[in-house]
Motif scaffolding. Structure first.
Motif, PDB file in Angstrom:
ATOM      1  N   UNK A   1       1.586  -0.642   7.197  1.00  0.00           N
ATOM      2  CA  UNK A   1       1.675   0.695   7.755  1.00  0.00           C
ATOM      3  C   UNK A   1       0.371   1.041   8.447  1.00  0.00           C
ATOM      4  N   UNK A   2       0.483   1.830   9.501  1.00  0.00           N
ATOM      5  CA  UNK A   2      -0.699   2.299  10.196  1.00  0.00           C
ATOM      6  C   UNK A   2      -0.690   3.823  10.180  1.00  0.00           C
ATOM      7  N   UNK A   3      -1.733   4.408   9.580  1.00  0.00           N
ATOM      8  CA  UNK A   3      -1.839   5.856   9.520  1.00  0.00           C
ATOM      9  C   UNK A   3      -2.583   6.348  10.751  1.00  0.00           C
ATOM     10  N   UNK A   4      -2.000   7.322  11.432  1.00  0.00           N
ATOM     11  CA  UNK A   4      -2.528   7.804  12.700  1.00  0.00           C
ATOM     12  C   UNK A   4      -3.710   8.736  12.481  1.00  0.00           C
TER      13      UNK A   4
ATOM     14  N   UNK B   1      -1.245  12.657   7.335  1.00  0.00           N
ATOM     15  CA  UNK B   1       0.083  12.256   6.892  1.00  0.00           C
ATOM     16  C   UNK B   1       0.945  11.723   8.025  1.00  0.00           C
ATOM     17  N   UNK B   2       0.341  11.397   9.137  1.00  0.00           N
ATOM     18  CA  UNK B   2       1.063  10.788  10.256  1.00  0.00           C
ATOM     19  C   UNK B   2       0.887   9.272  10.167  1.00  0.00           C
ATOM     20  N   UNK B   3       1.976   8.545  10.302  1.00  0.00           N
ATOM     21  CA  UNK B   3       1.902   7.097  10.072  1.00  0.00           C
ATOM     22  C   UNK B   3       2.925   6.363  10.928  1.00  0.00           C
ATOM     23  N   UNK B   4       2.741   5.049  11.035  1.00  0.00           N
ATOM     24  CA  UNK B   4       3.694   4.158  11.702  1.00  0.00           C
ATOM     25  C   UNK B   4       3.959   2.989  10.758  1.00  0.00           C
ATOM     26  N   UNK B   5       5.244   2.734  10.463  1.00  0.00           N
ATOM     27  CA  UNK B   5       5.556   1.549   9.666  1.00  0.00           C
ATOM     28  C   UNK B   5       5.475   0.329  10.562  1.00  0.00           C
ATOM     29  N   UNK B   6       5.082  -0.791   9.982  1.00  0.00           N
ATOM     30  CA  UNK B   6       4.894  -2.017  10.753  1.00  0.00           C
ATOM     31  C   UNK B   6       5.625  -3.175  10.084  1.00  0.00           C
ATOM     32  N   UNK B   7       5.859  -4.209  10.881  1.00  0.00           N
ATOM     33  CA  UNK B   7       6.428  -5.466  10.406  1.00  0.00           C
ATOM     34  C   UNK B   7       7.676  -5.240   9.547  1.00  0.00           C
TER      35      UNK B   7
ATOM     36  N   UNK C   1      -0.895   2.480  -5.888  1.00  0.00           N
ATOM     37  CA  UNK C   1       0.168   3.257  -5.255  1.00  0.00           C
ATOM     38  C   UNK C   1       0.706   2.476  -4.063  1.00  0.00           C
ATOM     39  N   UNK C   2       1.841   2.882  -3.555  1.00  0.00           N
ATOM     40  CA  UNK C   2       2.411   2.222  -2.383  1.00  0.00           C
ATOM     41  C   UNK C   2       1.452   2.351  -1.195  1.00  0.00           C
ATOM     42  N   UNK C   3       0.692   3.443  -1.146  1.00  0.00           N
ATOM     43  CA  UNK C   3      -0.270   3.660  -0.071  1.00  0.00           C
ATOM     44  C   UNK C   3      -1.317   2.542  -0.055  1.00  0.00           C
ATOM     45  N   UNK C   4      -1.838   2.237  -1.240  1.00  0.00           N
ATOM     46  CA  UNK C   4      -2.857   1.174  -1.332  1.00  0.00           C
ATOM     47  C   UNK C   4      -2.248  -0.197  -1.068  1.00  0.00           C
ATOM     48  N   UNK C   5      -1.031  -0.414  -1.574  1.00  0.00           N
ATOM     49  CA  UNK C   5      -0.372  -1.699  -1.373  1.00  0.00           C
ATOM     50  C   UNK C   5      -0.103  -1.935   0.113  1.00  0.00           C
ATOM     51  N   UNK C   6       0.374  -0.914   0.818  1.00  0.00           N
ATOM     52  CA  UNK C   6       0.708  -1.059   2.231  1.00  0.00           C
ATOM     53  C   UNK C   6      -0.537  -1.262   3.082  1.00  0.00           C
ATOM     54  N   UNK C   7      -1.636  -0.587   2.749  1.00  0.00           N
ATOM     55  CA  UNK C   7      -2.858  -0.760   3.535  1.00  0.00           C
ATOM     56  C   UNK C   7      -3.422  -2.164   3.361  1.00  0.00           C
ATOM     57  N   UNK C   8      -3.342  -2.680   2.151  1.00  0.00           N
ATOM     58  CA  UNK C   8      -3.831  -4.040   1.912  1.00  0.00           C
ATOM     59  C   UNK C   8      -2.974  -5.076   2.631  1.00  0.00           C
TER      60      UNK C   8
ATOM     61  N   UNK D   1       1.778  20.223  -0.973  1.00  0.00           N
ATOM     62  CA  UNK D   1       2.175  18.921  -1.484  1.00  0.00           C
ATOM     63  C   UNK D   1       1.076  17.906  -1.186  1.00  0.00           C
ATOM     64  N   UNK D   2       0.460  17.379  -2.234  1.00  0.00           N
ATOM     65  CA  UNK D   2      -0.646  16.424  -2.083  1.00  0.00           C
ATOM     66  C   UNK D   2      -0.231  14.989  -2.391  1.00  0.00           C
ATOM     67  N   UNK D   3       1.050  14.708  -2.338  1.00  0.00           N
ATOM     68  CA  UNK D   3       1.508  13.351  -2.619  1.00  0.00           C
ATOM     69  C   UNK D   3       1.006  12.407  -1.538  1.00  0.00           C
ATOM     70  N   UNK D   4       0.596  11.202  -1.908  1.00  0.00           N
ATOM     71  CA  UNK D   4      -0.017  10.280  -0.934  1.00  0.00           C
ATOM     72  C   UNK D   4       1.016   9.566  -0.071  1.00  0.00           C
ATOM     73  N   UNK D   5       0.565   9.124   1.099  1.00  0.00           N
ATOM     74  CA  UNK D   5       1.343   8.225   1.942  1.00  0.00           C
ATOM     75  C   UNK D   5       2.714   8.735   2.321  1.00  0.00           C
TER      76      UNK D   5
END
Length: 504
Positions: free
Chosen positions: A233-236, A241-247, A222-229, A360-364
């Motif tokens: 993105x930084x999840x607060x 479901x709180x996050x900060x996009x990076x770079x 998922x995009x969640x796994x791709x972004x963490x790797x 709603x249980x959609x990730x990321x």
């Protein structure tokens, strides 16, 4: 209490004195800078409230902030004069019942019809008694003028005095009945949804068109796994479901906002800066339930006991937080008069939108509480113009997304899934590989005059003749949920914004 003179004509001030409660005073009149909307300037007459004092009176608790009964006169500020067009809605009971059944809304139409008839009967009785009271007062005044000090004055005036007392008691009794039935009718009428457009399906979604179907894929990541790797993105720790996009994702969000904004400006939409926090009257007038914590955040919540105790910060002054939404435009336009020469109008705004966590249980980014959105509002005069504008905005939304070449489709939403303010909604849904399903990214909704009747947004030829004005028709669109769209683009590895460099 006098309405302050602000350079307005006498006829306008007289109209405001007649139609506005004592607490709803004219605070300011202003003319919008001449914005090039079809080469025609736009003029507003904005009417709002004045704070009379620092004291807040005890208020009768109600589930509505749009309807304020005369029984609470002087206890609460009345923001708007409702125009629900009740008799027109009840003129075709079969159509109204079919609408309610299609939306799965439980409202007793029969009871509403009975209460409305009773309300009109009581209104006639009340009017007759008031006329009788006036006539009795005139006769008493004439008698005083002619016979004051004469021996027979007492004998002649006694029947008039007794009749005056009798009429006063009857009026007092009938007013109690009036307030009771008025509240039942108005609250029931407020719960009625918008009419359904003929193109709205009753039961299941209707797919109008699909694009790039051959590109539909499935993904193990998922995009969640791709972004963490990739550390994009930084999840607060504030919440799941709180996050900060990076770079480059943070840059992508800004580029997408700029992409949609510039394309809309080129097409004649006017950039509007709108509020993101709202009074309950704006929330309710926009078709949302301010008591429903799944729809929006409340920044100040008071219990019923606090309100009944006369707390100076009662829930009528609570602020609700939704961010960029239909309420953003509604809050700006509430109690506005728009010159007919300025129509049609096409506005857009961009910013953050906030929705409480639901089921709603959609990730990321697909299910985040906070998202960046680009929204538009079309304002016109008639249902025919509204339908044309809806199709124009729909085509514009599609043209903005097609360059990304992601599998998507246009879907007309059935009546059972519409919001109460909508008569028609078309969604742009994009195939999300990790979820193996289409998810909504944008939408266009026809609102007719549902919101404008509740929030006094009207148009006409002259602000000096407000009684000859009409409610505007609205088309609202969420051009793109940019945060959700970014999550989708990550899974397709499509992080370039098409042709953006040509606008720099």
């Amino acid at each position: 209490m006098k309405i302050p003179s602000l350079g307005l004509s006498r006829s306008l001030l007289k109209f405001l004195r007649r139609s506005t409660s004592a607490h709803n005073l004219l605070t300011q009149t202003w003319q919008h800078p001449e914005v090039g909307i079809n080469q025609r300037p736009l003029t507003y007459c904005y009417v709002g409230k004045v704070c009379i004092s620092n004291k807040t009176s005890r208020r009768h608790y109600s589930t509505s902030r749009l309807f304020i009964s005369d029984a609470t006169a002087g206890q609460i500020l009345q923001y708007v004069d409702l125009d629900l067009d009740i008799d027109a809605r009840l003129s075709d009971i079969e159509k109204l019942q079919a609408n309610l059944d299609a939306r799965k809304i439980q409202v007793s139409v029969e009871e509403l019809v009975i209460n409305r008839k009773r309300m009109l009967d009581i209104k006639k009785q009340k009017k007759d008694l008031e006329l009788e009271r006036e006539e009795n007062a005139k006769q008493m005044a004439a008698l005083v003028k002619e016979k004051k000090g004469h021996p027979e004055f007492s004998t002649l005036s006694r029947p008039l005095i007794e009749r005056g007392k009798e009429v006063k008691e009857k009026l007092k009794s009938i007013m109690g009945q009036w307030w009771e039935v008025e509240e039942k009718v108005m609250l029931a009428a407020l719960s009625l949804p918008n009419n359904l457009h003929p193109q709205t399906p009753n039961s299941s979604p209707e797919v109008l068109e699909e694009y790039f179907e051959e590109r539909k894929i499935t993904s193990a990541l998922s995009h969640y796994e791709i972004m963490k790797k990739s550390n994009l993105v930084k999840f607060s720790n504030v919440g799941p479901r709180a996050y900060y996009t990076q770079e480059k994702l943070a840059l992508l969000e800004q580029n997408l906002l700029r992409y949609f904004s510039r394309r809309l400006e080129v097409d004649g939409f006017v950039n509007w800066t709108c509020p993101e926090m709202f009074k309950p009257v704006v929330v309710e007038g926009s078709g949302m339930d301010f008591m429903n914590r799944n729809e929006l955040f409340c920044l100040q919540q008071k219990s019923k006991s606090d309100v009944d105790a006369g707390d100076s910060s009662s829930s009528i002054d609570s602020m609700y937080f939704r961010g960029v939404s239909l309420a953003s435009f509604s809050a700006y336009l509430t109690r506005s008069f728009i010159e007919e020469s300025a129509l049609p109008m096409r506005l857009f705004t961009v910013g953050k939108s906030y929705v409480p966590c639901t089921e709603n249980n959609l990730p990321g980014l697909l299910g985040g509480v906070q998202s960046a959105k680009c929204c538009v509002l079309g304002i016109c005069r008639s249902p025919e113009e509204s339908w044309d504008m809806c199709n124009n905005i729909r085509e514009k939304v599609i043209s903005l997304i097609i360059p990304f070449k992601v599998p998507m489709r246009q879907v007309v939403i059935p009546a059972s899934c519409l919001h109460s303010s909508e008569e028609y909604r078309m969604e742009v849904q994009i195939w999300v590989p990790s979820q193996e399903q289409f998810l909504m990214m944008g939408s266009v909704s026809m609102l007719s005059d549902y919101v404008s009747r509740r929030l006094m947004i009207r148009y006409g030829e002259n602000p000096n003749h407000l009684n000859m004005s009409s409610p505007v028709h609205m088309v609202y669109g969420e051009v793109m949920d940019i945060s959700r769209f970014i999550g989708c683009l990550v899974e397709y590895n499509e992080l370039d914004v098409p042709h953006l460099e040509k606008d720099t």
